[in-house]
Design an enzyme around this catalytic site. Structure first.
Site, PDB file in Angstrom:
ATOM      1  CD  GLN A   1     -11.585   2.553  -0.175  1.00 43.30           C
ATOM      2  OE1 GLN A   1     -11.724   2.516   1.040  1.00 43.30           O
ATOM      3  NE2 GLN A   1     -11.556   3.692  -0.847  1.00 43.30           N
TER       4      GLN A   1
ATOM      5  CG  HIS B   1       7.459  12.654   8.328  1.00 43.77           C
ATOM      6  ND1 HIS B   1       7.451  12.009   7.113  1.00 43.77           N
ATOM      7  CD2 HIS B   1       8.746  12.604   8.750  1.00 43.77           C
ATOM      8  CE1 HIS B   1       8.662  11.592   6.813  1.00 43.77           C
ATOM      9  NE2 HIS B   1       9.470  11.950   7.790  1.00 43.77           N
TER      10      HIS B   1
ATOM     11  CD  GLN C   1      10.720  11.932  12.291  1.00 48.37           C
ATOM     12  OE1 GLN C   1      11.697  11.697  11.598  1.00 48.37           O
ATOM     13  NE2 GLN C   1       9.642  11.181  12.263  1.00 48.37           N
TER      14      GLN C   1
ATOM     15  CD  GLU D   1       9.972   5.535  12.107  1.00 49.26           C
ATOM     16  OE1 GLU D   1       9.769   5.182  10.933  1.00 49.26           O
ATOM     17  OE2 GLU D   1       9.386   6.508  12.626  1.00 49.26           O
ATOM     18  CG  HIS D   2      13.983   7.490  12.314  1.00 49.94           C
ATOM     19  ND1 HIS D   2      12.738   8.070  12.165  1.00 49.94           N
ATOM     20  CD2 HIS D   2      14.137   6.664  11.250  1.00 49.94           C
ATOM     21  CE1 HIS D   2      12.165   7.623  11.067  1.00 49.94           C
ATOM     22  NE2 HIS D   2      12.986   6.761  10.496  1.00 49.94           N
TER      23      HIS D   2
ATOM     24  CE1 TYR E   1      -3.936   2.188   0.392  1.00 48.14           C
ATOM     25  CE2 TYR E   1      -2.457   3.454   1.788  1.00 48.14           C
ATOM     26  CZ  TYR E   1      -3.628   3.353   1.057  1.00 48.14           C
ATOM     27  OH  TYR E   1      -4.483   4.428   0.988  1.00 48.14           O
TER      28      TYR E   1
ATOM     29  CG  ASP F   1      13.355   9.840   5.958  1.00 54.20           C
ATOM     30  OD1 ASP F   1      13.124   8.837   6.643  1.00 54.20           O
ATOM     31  OD2 ASP F   1      13.082  10.997   6.329  1.00 54.20           O
TER      32      ASP F   1
ATOM     33  CG  HIS G   1       1.026 -37.193  19.690  1.00 55.13           C
ATOM     34  ND1 HIS G   1      -0.328 -37.007  19.571  1.00 55.13           N
ATOM     35  CD2 HIS G   1       1.614 -36.089  19.136  1.00 55.13           C
ATOM     36  CE1 HIS G   1      -0.558 -35.843  18.981  1.00 55.13           C
ATOM     37  NE2 HIS G   1       0.612 -35.268  18.699  1.00 55.13           N
TER      38      HIS G   1
ATOM     39  CD  GLU H   1       3.025 -32.385  25.582  1.00 51.31           C
ATOM     40  OE1 GLU H   1       2.488 -32.665  24.481  1.00 51.31           O
ATOM     41  OE2 GLU H   1       3.904 -31.515  25.709  1.00 51.31           O
TER      42      GLU H   1
ATOM     43  CB  THR I   1       7.396   9.061  11.278  1.00 49.38           C
ATOM     44  OG1 THR I   1       8.789   8.822  11.181  1.00 49.38           O
ATOM     45  CG2 THR I   1       7.101  10.539  11.111  1.00 49.38           C
TER      46      THR I   1
END
Length: 451
Positions: free
Chosen positions: A202, A273, A270, A338-339, A139, A372, A431, A426, A248
């Site tokens: 969708q 964004h 940063q 994240e960074h 996506y 980036d 088994h 068990e 982010t």
């Protein structure tokens, strides 16, 4: 940009909360009520969209594209001619930069091992087969911002991993009914097999369920809005997902040697964004903190996305004056950004302190903006503190491991008795019986052999 003391920062700036606990604006809830004829939460709205796509296929995708985007795509699958036209619509410098980024991302990910192996000994064979996922969907946001770089950062590692079919899906532009031309160019550079036209929940439903001519995929990647993220969570299990990305974030650790103008520039980059982005500075130097604060205010006036930056700086960002550099790293590991950017005198000497981060950027010439776009590693990194257990997108996200078990008679005799004991423990006598029937004397008492 506010300066915090350590205790205030712990309670506010560095306090993590779940991405799905963010308050939903009343305007959005009103929009949902208008769409569905009743007041629904975003999660309930997404569930209805997904159910419609699952039941009616591409007709439902078209309906929700009209309702949410105000446009029905010109074609569900972008034709080759439109991609060729996109090259003419995109500046040649941008095309060259995308090509450079793709080459560097490919070079980086080809160094990542994802290997099959076989081990043989007297008891037989064990090993693993590494096989690529067959069908991957990516996506690519295209409404508020166009992010062709994000497409490269996912599609190129997928190709390196050997995925046979890589599809991208992105919302239509109102003017053309097609994704943004830069996204089409990036898809072509990355070798994407098909580009579909749809956005939001969708689009995720179409990838998860299939909505002819949009083909179903086995795993879905890519960032997006709250609705896209909720949709990915709801289709997980029908197929795989890369994760649930949140806003982010960058955390900068700086000492007195740092250039306050560069630190401010990194924080502003940063924050631009979106309004939910986080830009945090940890430093034991109050003079540096005050210099960076002043530099942020001065540079903010020069930025085109001034209002977005100002909102992000006021909401989720700030400067924390720590007691020491050691404490800054302790806080950073707890925050798991994240960074993580190190603007310190000797960043390499501090690398061993880092336990939790999506990516580490060492020094003033190795800053996060390069990551980036063109450094090489994928810029799709774990957010919201998930760097405690998650990794950036890499080759292993596009493959699966199949275990190989090929024991012989000697192997059976060596490990079979223990398997039968554990099965009995068990309460799984079927088994145990399957083991006993294969042992040379299937009815004798089972004893573990000496190692």
């Amino acid at each position: 940009m506010q300066i915090y003391d350590i205790e205030s920062a712990r309670r506010t700036l560095l306090q993590r909360s779940s991405w799905d606990t963010v308050s939903v604006p009343e305007t959005l809830l009103g929009r949902l009520a208008q769409l569905f004829g009743e007041r629904l939460s975003p999660e309930e709205g997404v569930r209805r969209i997904l159910a419609d796509v699952r039941g009616r296929g591409v007709a439902a995708v078209g309906h929700w594209s009209q309702q949410l985007d105000g446009v029905v795509p010109a074609a569900w699958v972008v034709p080759r001619g439109a991609i060729e036209a996109a090259y003419r619509a995109v500046d040649a410098g941008v095309v060259a930069a995308l090509q450079l980024a793709a080459r560097r991302v490919e070079q980086f990910h080809r160094r990542q091992p994802a290997l099959s192996w076989i081990h043989n000994d007297a008891e037989g064979t064990l090993g693993q087969l590494v096989r690529p996922i067959v069908r991957v969907g990516i996506y690519v946001p295209g409404r508020a911002a166009q992010l062709p770089s994000s497409l490269l950062m996912v599609a190129v590692p997928a190709r390196v991993a050997g995925v046979p079919f890589v599809a991208a899906i992105s919302p239509p532009q109102r003017a053309t009914g097609l994704p943004h031309p830069a996204i089409l160019v990036a898809a072509d550079i990355a070798g994407v097999d098909a580009v579909y036209v749809a956005g939001g929940a969708q689009a995720i439903g179409a990838l998860a369920f299939g909505a002819e001519p949009i083909e179903r995929v086995d795993k879905i990647f890519g960032p997006g809005s709250l609705f896209t993220t909720l949709a990915k969570r709801q289709v997980f299990g029908i197929g795989g997902i890369d994760g649930l990305p949140g806003p982010t974030e960058t955390l900068v650790i700086a000492d007195a040697s740092a250039d306050p103008q560069l630190a401010a520039a990194d924080l502003l980059a940063q924050a631009e964004h979106d309004v939910l982005a986080s830009a945090i500075l940890l430093t034991p130097s109050r003079p540096l903190a005050e210099s960076v604060q002043a530099a942020v205010l001065a540079q903010l006036e020069e930025r085109g996305r001034h209002e977005i930056i100002a909102a992000a700086l006021a909401r989720n960002s700030g400067i924390d004056v720590t007691e020491s550099l050691e404490q800054a790293f302790e806080l950073a590991n707890g925050y798991a950004p994240e960074h993580l950017c190190l603007l310190v005198a000797d960043p390499w000497s501090q690398l061993g302190r880092i336990r939790n981060a999506g990516g580490v950027f060492l020094g003033e010439r190795s800053f996060e903006v390069l990551g980036d776009y063109v450094a090489g590693p994928s810029h799709v990194m774990p957010t919201g503190g998930t760097a405690r257990y998650a990794s950036p997108i890499n080759v292993s996200d596009f493959v699966k491991v199949i275990s190989i078990v090929g024991l012989n008679e000697q192997g059976l005799q060596a490990v079979g008795p223990a398997a039968a004991i554990l099965a009995d423990a068990e309460g799984l006598d079927g088994h145990a019986a399957a083991v006993h029937r294969r042992l040379s004397s299937p009815n004798h008492p089972v004893h573990l052999s000496e190692p």
